[in-house]
Enzyme design. Structure first.
Site, PDB file in Angstrom:
ATOM      1  N   GLY A 183       0.794  -1.220   0.000  1.00 30.70           N
ATOM      2  CA  GLY A 183       0.000   0.000   0.000  1.00 30.70           C
ATOM      3  C   GLY A 183       0.829   1.274   0.000  1.00 30.70           C
ATOM      4  CG  ASP A 211       0.941   5.862  -2.897  1.00 29.21           C
ATOM      5  OD1 ASP A 211       0.415   4.820  -3.349  1.00 29.21           O
ATOM      6  OD2 ASP A 211       0.305   6.732  -2.300  1.00 29.21           O
ATOM      7  CG  HIS A 254      20.522  12.338 -13.399  1.00 31.78           C
ATOM      8  ND1 HIS A 254      21.448  11.899 -12.482  1.00 31.78           N
ATOM      9  CD2 HIS A 254      19.608  11.343 -13.528  1.00 31.78           C
ATOM     10  CE1 HIS A 254      21.110  10.686 -12.069  1.00 31.78           C
ATOM     11  NE2 HIS A 254      20.001  10.323 -12.675  1.00 31.78           N
ATOM     12  CG  HIS A 309      19.478  10.720  -8.976  1.00 31.33           C
ATOM     13  ND1 HIS A 309      20.776  10.699  -8.521  1.00 31.33           N
ATOM     14  CD2 HIS A 309      19.254   9.509  -9.537  1.00 31.33           C
ATOM     15  CE1 HIS A 309      21.323   9.525  -8.813  1.00 31.33           C
ATOM     16  NE2 HIS A 309      20.419   8.791  -9.435  1.00 31.33           N
ATOM     17  CG  ASP A 342      25.831   4.629 -11.527  1.00 28.22           C
ATOM     18  OD1 ASP A 342      25.230   3.812 -10.815  1.00 28.22           O
ATOM     19  OD2 ASP A 342      25.459   4.929 -12.693  1.00 28.22           O
ATOM     20  CB  SER A 362      21.838  -0.250 -19.150  1.00 32.65           C
ATOM     21  OG  SER A 362      22.097   0.365 -17.903  1.00 32.65           O
ATOM     22  N   GLY A 363      21.423   2.863 -19.049  1.00 28.60           N
ATOM     23  CA  GLY A 363      22.050   4.174 -18.896  1.00 28.60           C
ATOM     24  C   GLY A 363      23.241   4.139 -17.947  1.00 28.60           C
ATOM     25  CG  HIS A 364      22.923   2.901 -14.534  1.00 33.36           C
ATOM     26  ND1 HIS A 364      23.104   3.900 -13.619  1.00 33.36           N
ATOM     27  CD2 HIS A 364      21.577   2.808 -14.724  1.00 33.36           C
ATOM     28  CE1 HIS A 364      21.928   4.383 -13.243  1.00 33.36           C
ATOM     29  NE2 HIS A 364      20.982   3.728 -13.906  1.00 33.36           N
ATOM     30  CG  HIS A 405      24.089   5.939  -7.245  1.00 29.12           C
ATOM     31  ND1 HIS A 405      24.247   6.764  -8.323  1.00 29.12           N
ATOM     32  CD2 HIS A 405      23.926   6.734  -6.172  1.00 29.12           C
ATOM     33  CE1 HIS A 405      24.203   8.026  -7.897  1.00 29.12           C
ATOM     34  NE2 HIS A 405      24.010   8.028  -6.599  1.00 29.12           N
TER      35      HIS A 405
END
Lengths: 551, 551
Positions: free
Chosen positions: B45, B47, B70, B75, B191, B362-364, B386
């Site tokens: 429940g 959010d 970013h 973030h 990261d 992926s962005g990583h 991260h």
């Protein structure tokens, strides 16, 4: 129709798992597989799911037998529930029967006749003449079926992959499948689990290479987690352990029981003095230790989970330990498995898993293998099974690209009937079907409504309002008292609870005595008032239960 | 200590998401990032989740500013909750600030000063001198930071990959990162999201190839689902659409709003007459239509979900449609995404997703890129950020293999303090930290106990027993009545409910009047009796709530 063949999947064509298909001709029915499925995340509190067998129960006098293609739970797990209601013989290969025997014992179903057959054995069940055909899969002793019917040959692959180097040396029966194609096959039912995956599935033997690589480098203890039914994987771990002079400890009820059955039946071979007991752990040097256990899916009560959180009696993780998760991460389990990996790392172990090493191969055929199967059997009609709709659809596309015209490919839903007669094949209606939820000892008493309630309770909890009202006068003699569970932390939010109480009092003050003494009216009024209030002020939708006691 | 630098992660080192780190020197604090996390499956429940900012609130007078690397939610998402309590300026690149502005507007926080900076800009915040450095990532306009402190240089990568061909042509600032290494860097925070993945992450441009391949072959409408913040991806879809003479319709609030912000700030370029409104859909030929929308994670209220179940007002799937899920399937979402794919197939669409096509990158940074970053910056100390523990651990191993000795690598938990002074670096205690659950409009009123209750309710439901007792005599004047929710389907299981009632009556008959009039004693007795009974007979553990009304 009396001269037609009906094929009715009761499970396994809208999901991975729950595999069970009915074949019916005239007064004869056989059932192929009776599997369970582990619950999806919205099936709260459900232990597992089995197909709705109403159709089978309604036609119990027609049933000639149940055939199980292999010993995985998604093909055998519904058997106890089915066999509680009907008393028919069950056929399977020796290991499959061995595993089923153990399961039925737990359910006090020793009365059931279990008949062990071998690949290329042929049995007759009513109108059906059935040949068992060896396939390769992630469990030993799997078979496909050639079901000869008065209308023609139906081939059912069971679960399979085309493993050219199976661990037990028991090769896929390419000859038979090709011969079915050569002689003519009416219908093929084939495993769609990996129909999305391009290329070929690697041989189980590839895992041995990964084991050898790890075993040769690691100085400390090695803990391997896999499925209890994956006898091949257990065999390979044992073989490599022996190669590097290590001892093996099997840990966990299911893995010990399955391994013992496999050993007794000759499907597992362990050199003398290799299998030690957990009690012997501390007598061994670290570099000698290989522990094989379950829990690869992050199941909270498994040995691996207990090791990970430091709550196992005998096994404590220490620096230098290596834990290998040698299993697929089943979708939906990523987070719980991830947590276990984190815990193990934190306690000092190195953890090796699917994402970082080639420590698992699938047991199911990928696209190229599925096309080869279609090439061999060359069926007139094709029905992809064992998968969700997208898997069946992809498999259908493969069939279309190879040997089956589009109009001869049938994607069914559970309960739908594929009817084949001299005139051709077509969908023809549906029988009653669905899913039965098993929760604890209950069977079928958890319905959709109960799950809906559980979801609602899970999401925002419950708010109880109780009031005692004098029957005649409508006077409030006790309450209103407000209790909540899973809603807000009452100590931290006294205001909310007070506001609710005030609102109830205010609502009551605007109602006349007549309405108050009508408890269903009062309940409805309180429910709607509180619902609206909590939605507007807090954006929450707890279950609201006014309890009115009339005295 | 006054002459030491403290680095305190408040989130992002025990999870993917929730990124937020405090840098403190003497009387100055800066906060880098303030992200949210979407709930894990046992946070029923809830959010979303934000870090516990107690430490920040306790030191509010020290805070000089917040820097956001970013515009991704993990973030920025906690900013509104943080800024409700403290009033400090927020720094970021223009797109990041544009996205934050929109978000703060929703929370009526227009008062906050938002300051747009560009890569290589330098700002001074108390003792901290901060340079912004361009990085490449899956959102436009991401930066890393060089935080110069009295004790030396701290480099924070933000989220990054080394994309040699970024869609906007804005290259990673290799020079600066190398220069930080050349001049000497005290500490690197980097990261770790993809630290488990070998090799290099593909360039975002690779997705263009997949789009071109699909756009060139497909005759019908194309529907692309991606993250609303992935402006690069949206740009590429638009570019390829233009190349093949198609029009683009953006559908969904967040994707329209983000695209408009990016367009206004010059981060997105759309040729005239290309962006049409949803109302224009029926004026177009099918082969002209490209719809870009969200819902790639199976979110139930998203446009894609509504399309999939046939409940979208304007867009109905028909034969020949192609749906592209151009996004990562986030662990935990597999099943809901799988269902959407099944629905779309069933309605006649062809569906293309990560598993069957190279439709997402992926962005990583993967392992090789992480090692290159370590090679460039060559820090004295290293702190992987991260990621969950296993990601940080893998990243630590990479650092050890390249440039940082083991004793200089610090894996922290949320709230732990890394203190660096002239004497060296060491962990030094922890500040209060944790997770705050946001449920509806409530913040922090859902505590662990509430979640425990929700889990219990979710698993087996609730059984209410209510009885009215005469205060003086102990006579039962009403009840016992038994009500359950989420337990069993009462209509199907009248026996269970009757048995419970009988058991309550029997229990009462063995209690003397004195005990019955002590309602807490009576409650405890009924609870334990019913709990035991239901566990033994049904293996279920519903929440049991006896409600005793004294009249």
């Amino acid at each position: 129709m009396n001269n037609s063949l009906s094929i009715i999947p009761l499970g396994g064509v809208e999901e991975i798992g729950l595999n069970s298909t009915v074949f019916e001709y005239s007064d004869d029915i056989i059932i192929v597989d009776a599997g369970l499925m582990f619950p999806e995340e919205d099936m709260l509190g459900v232990d597992f799911v089995i197909p709705d067998y109403s159709y089978v129960f309604e036609n119990r006098e027609k049933i000639k037998g149940i055939i199980i293609t292999h010993g995985h739970e998604d093909h055998t797990g519904a058997l106890p529930f089915l066999l509680k209601e009907i008393d028919v013989p069950v056929y399977g290969t020796p290991l499959t029967i061995g595993l089923i025997k153990e399961k039925l014992k737990e359910h006090h179903l020793e009365r059931i006749r279990l008949i062990a057959v071998r690949p290329r054995d042929v049995i007759q069940l009513g109108a059906f003449n059935i040949e068992f055909v060896r396939v390769t899969h992630s469990i030993v002793d799997g078979v496909g079926l050639c079901i000869n019917t008065p209308l023609g040959r139906v081939v059912h692959t069971g679960d399979f992959k085309l493993d050219p180097t199976p661990v037990d040396g028991q090769l896929m029966d390419f000859h038979r499948f090709s011969e079915y194609g050569e002689k003519g096959t009416l219908l093929l039912l084939s495993d769609s689990t990996n129909a999305e995956k391009g290329g070929f599935t690697f041989s189980e033997k590839e895992v041995r290479r990964a084991f050898e690589d790890i075993f040769s480098k690691v100085k400390g203890r090695i803990i391997i987690s896999t499925f209890a039914s994956n006898i091949h994987r257990i065999q390979q771990a044992i073989d490599v352990a022996v190669m590097y002079g290590k001892k093996v400890i099997l840990c966990g009820r299911s893995i010990v029981s399955n391994s013992q059955i496999a050993l007794d039946l000759g499907y597992l071979s362990i050199p003398a003095n290799t299998w030690l007991r957990l009690e012997d752990l501390n007598k061994l040097h670290d570099e000698e230790v290989v522990i094989i256990t379950t829990g690869s899916q992050g199941e909270p009560m498994s040995v691996l989970s207990r090791i990970a959180i430091g709550e196992h009696k005998t096994i404590q993780i220490k620096d230098g330990d290596t834990v290998i998760l040698s299993a697929k991460i089943i979708p939906g389990n990523e987070r719980s498995i991830g947590k276990i990996i984190n815990h193990l790392f934190r306690r000092g172990a190195n953890v090796i898993y699917e994402k970082v090493s080639e420590i698992h191969v699938s047991g199911h055929a990928s696209k190229e293998e599925l096309k080869l199967m279609l090439n061999m059997v060359r069926p007139k009609y094709f029905m992809p099974i064992h998968g969700e709709y997208r898997h069946l659809r992809y498999h259908g596309m493969l069939a279309e690209k190879t040997v089956v015209p589009k109009e001869n490919i049938f994607i069914l839903e559970n309960g739908e009937v594929l009817e084949i007669s001299e005139a051709g094949a077509a969908k023809n209606g549906a029988v009653s079907s669905g899913r039965v939820f098993i929760d604890g000892k209950g069977m079928g008493d958890v319905e959709d409504m109960v799950l809906r309630d559980r979801r609602r309770l899970a999401h925002d909890g419950i708010v109880l309002v109780h009031i005692a009202v004098e029957k005649l006068t409508g006077n409030i003699v006790s309450g209103p008292d407000i209790i909540s569970r899973g809603f807000v932390f009452e100590d931290a939010s006294p205001d909310v609870m007070n506001d609710v109480k005030e609102l109830v009092l205010e609502t009551l003050s605007h109602m006349d005595k007549e309405m108050i003494t009508d408890s269903s009216l009062l309940q409805a009024k309180l429910r709607s008032t509180l619902k609206k209030y909590l939605r507007n002020t807090m954006e929450r939708r707890p279950m609201i239960m006014p309890i009115i006691v009339e005295v």
